[in-house]
Enzyme design. Structure first.
Site, PDB file in Angstrom:
ATOM      1  N   GLU A 174      -4.176  25.702  27.894  1.00 34.15           N
ATOM      2  CA  GLU A 174      -2.869  25.377  27.313  1.00 34.15           C
ATOM      3  C   GLU A 174      -1.731  25.653  28.290  1.00 34.15           C
ATOM      4  O   GLU A 174      -0.562  25.770  27.901  1.00 34.15           O
ATOM      5  CB  GLU A 174      -2.688  26.139  25.997  1.00 34.15           C
ATOM      6  N   HIS A 252      -0.170  30.709  20.994  1.00 31.63           N
ATOM      7  CA  HIS A 252      -0.091  30.867  22.455  1.00 31.63           C
ATOM      8  C   HIS A 252       0.402  32.282  22.724  1.00 31.63           C
ATOM      9  O   HIS A 252       1.199  32.826  21.952  1.00 31.63           O
ATOM     10  CB  HIS A 252       0.919  29.887  23.075  1.00 31.63           C
ATOM     11  N   CYS A 376       8.991  27.885  25.110  1.00 30.73           N
ATOM     12  CA  CYS A 376       8.066  26.740  25.037  1.00 30.73           C
ATOM     13  C   CYS A 376       8.660  25.521  25.727  1.00 30.73           C
ATOM     14  O   CYS A 376       7.934  24.660  26.221  1.00 30.73           O
ATOM     15  CB  CYS A 376       7.809  26.327  23.592  1.00 30.73           C
TER      16      CYS A 376
HETATM   17  O1  SUG Z   1       1.137  23.032  20.438  1.00 33.39           O
HETATM   18  N1  SUG Z   1       3.617  22.148  18.122  1.00 33.39           N
HETATM   19  C1  SUG Z   1       3.271  22.705  19.417  1.00 33.39           C
HETATM   20  C2  SUG Z   1       4.194  23.830  19.768  1.00 33.39           C
HETATM   21  C3  SUG Z   1       4.021  24.276  21.191  1.00 33.39           C
HETATM   22  C4  SUG Z   1       4.795  25.495  21.512  1.00 33.39           C
HETATM   23  N2  SUG Z   1       4.603  25.848  22.844  1.00 33.39           N
HETATM   24  C5  SUG Z   1       4.457  27.114  23.332  1.00 33.39           C
HETATM   25  N3  SUG Z   1       4.211  28.124  22.544  1.00 33.39           N
HETATM   26  N4  SUG Z   1       4.469  27.276  24.597  1.00 33.39           N
HETATM   27  C6  SUG Z   1       1.812  23.180  19.422  1.00 33.39           C
HETATM   28  O2  SUG Z   1       1.366  23.696  18.383  1.00 33.39           O
HETATM   29  C7  SUG Z   1       3.562  20.519  16.339  1.00 33.39           C
HETATM   30  C8  SUG Z   1       3.603  19.012  16.182  1.00 33.39           C
HETATM   31  C9  SUG Z   1       3.729  18.589  14.760  1.00 33.39           C
HETATM   32  O3  SUG Z   1       3.202  19.254  13.871  1.00 33.39           O
HETATM   33  O4  SUG Z   1       4.382  17.552  14.513  1.00 33.39           O
HETATM   34  C10 SUG Z   1       3.155  20.976  17.727  1.00 33.39           C
HETATM   35  O5  SUG Z   1       2.431  20.282  18.422  1.00 33.39           O
END
Ligand code: SUG
Length: 463
Positions: A174, A252, A376
């Site tokens: 990730e 994460h 993020c």
């Molecule tokens: O991978 N949310 C992302 C959020 C990523 C956050 N990034 C870090 N923590 N670095 C994920 O879960 C949600 C999309 C939706 O539900 O429409 C989403 O992909």
């Protein structure tokens, strides 16, 4: 030569929407199906970028991917014109259409892992695009991420862009969201701290495991990235995330800890055996940098319960150096709205014995509703001046480019989007027009598949 950390922020794409796609990400699970406001989301992100640039930090922009991803839908068997593909997908596989339309690529902390040239055996800056295997809607990101990185970091005497780690689910990676680099200053030889949720190739009973949500990052994937980046044994270490934290919504590691230079800011329930993790980091840091201090700022659960940490995204703040030995937290405004977190932050700044001296709050609610906070939204790339000079200048945020990008968002983005809109060929058309203009503004040339198919150049310039 001077070295700086450049924060590359993902520009929120015109199809930003809430689809509840990320099981294990509490905000995403809560807001699935709500109407989104892509324009506001993009402007919130740009305001944060401008603030960091005004602080005197190097700030840059990564363009969004084109969504819905027609390449994905076509690869999965839909055919005909673009409008026919969208129509058929909406009718036969609406969930697939929504997943292929996610603007999740805006969270570029998951775009790649990066190793600066000071740390690598060949003296080049290494990037490995994350494979994001754990979630279908994110697994479609790596090809565009690689194209974009290659267009920006194009000088292959200075930069190397690897292929994403292969191996299916066992090698779930990730990106930088599970990686931190420590060094007395950005220009020093850095210690790379990789955090994984599980080991993929061991018998399941040999390590602590989650009960509710699946872990996304494997140790084996982190080890592969460290090898690809030509890091040494002396400057690499690995730790396991606490399964209870993952089960509480810490999908994460950057939801529960953040590091910068010689500081680790972390929740006491972030890792399995947290004391051993910190002792190991201290020992390695001291060995590489005799005489330099390492600060481990542990936040106890009695002051900030795990639930409040996840709700407020305290640890998804950016921790940045604003003057030698002085750091600022760039925190989501949700921290002010969570009383225990607000009190903790006030006390942290007041106590004056840690390098964290300032906290700045940002309203990033559009992104936060999908589980994406300040950290993020950015990919940290440490570059020396020669490397910085090798980038296309258009990607660096200046007052002028901020004004242009703001005008570009206002011109092209809708202020309301629901799932019904995602099948609208008009939205696809608008998105392509916007992105084509954007690559011109950023000076990137053609980076999207639709551009190589001969879309006419954009007709607008900004002054
Ligand atoms: O991978 N949310 C992302 C959020 C990523 C956050 N990034 C870090 N923590 N670095 C994920 O879960 C949600 C999309 C939706 O539900 O429409 C989403 O992909």
């Amino acid at each position: 030569m001077k070295t700086s950390e450049v924060n590359f922020d993902g520009l929120v794409g015109p199809t930003h929407n809430y689809a509840g796609l990320s099981h294990g990400n509490v905000a995403s699970m809560t807001h699935g199906g709500a109407a989104s406001n892509p324009r506001e989301a993009a402007l919130q992100g740009l305001a944060k970028m401008k603030f960091l640039a005004d602080l005197g930090l190097q700030q840059a922009v990564l363009p969004p991917h084109q969504r819905p991803s027609l390449e994905t839908l076509r690869a999965l068997g839909f055919s005909g014109s673009d409008a026919e593909v969208l129509r058929a997908a909406a009718r036969q596989a609406p969930k697939l259409l929504v997943a292929s339309a996610s603007a999740s690529n805006m969270w570029v902390a998951n775009a790649a892992t990066v190793a600066p040239s000071a740390d690598t055996a060949d003296g080049r800056v290494h990037f490995t695009p994350a494979n994001l295997m754990a979630k279908f809607h994110r697994s479609i990101e790596p090809p565009q991420t690689a194209r974009t990185l290659r267009a920006i970091f194009r000088d292959d005497t200075r930069f190397v862009i690897h292929e994403p780690v292969r191996g299916g689910q066992a090698m779930g990676d990730e990106g930088a969201a599970n990686h931190t680099r420590f060094a007395p200053t950005h220009g020093h030889y850095g210690l790379h701290f990789f955090v994984h949720g599980h080991r993929a190739l061991d018998a399941p009973q040999t390590m602590a495991r989650t009960k509710r949500f699946a872990s996304r990052q494997s140790l084996e994937a982190s080890e592969a990235v460290a090898r690809l980046h030509e890091l040494g044994e002396d400057n690499t270490c690995h730790a396991q995330q606490a399964p209870a934290a993952i089960d509480a919504g810490v999908f994460h590691n950057d939801v529960i800890s953040v590091g910068n230079e010689n500081v680790l800011f972390y929740h006491e329930q972030a890792f399995v055996h947290p004391e051993a993790v910190v002792t190991d980091l201290r020992r390695r840091f001291a060995k590489l940098n005799p005489g330099d201090e390492f600060f481990a700022l542990r936040v106890p659960a009695r002051q900030v319960p795990l639930k409040d940490a996840v709700r407020s995204y305290l640890f998804n703040s950016q921790l940045v150096t604003v003057a030698p030995g002085e750091m600022a937290l760039i925190a989501p405004s949700d921290c002010v709205e969570t009383p225990r977190v607000r009190d903790y932050l006030r006390a942290l700044v007041d106590r004056g014995d840690s390098p964290v001296r300032q906290v700045h709050f940002f309203d990033l609610k559009q992104s936060m509703r999908n589980g994406g906070g300040p950290a993020c939204l950015r990919l940290r790339v440490v570059l020396n001046d020669a490397e910085l000079a090798a980038l296309p200048p258009g990607v660096i945020l200046t007052n002028r480019s901020h004004a242009r990008l703001t005008a570009w968002v206002r011109k092209h983005y809708r202020d309301r989007l629901t799932h019904a809109d995602l099948a609208d060929p008009q939205l696809l058309e608008e998105t392509r027009r916007a992105l084509d203009e954007l690559t011109g503004l950023l000076g990137l040339g053609s980076i999207y598949p639709f551009q190589s198919a001969g879309t006419p150049p954009a007709d607008t310039t900004y002054r």
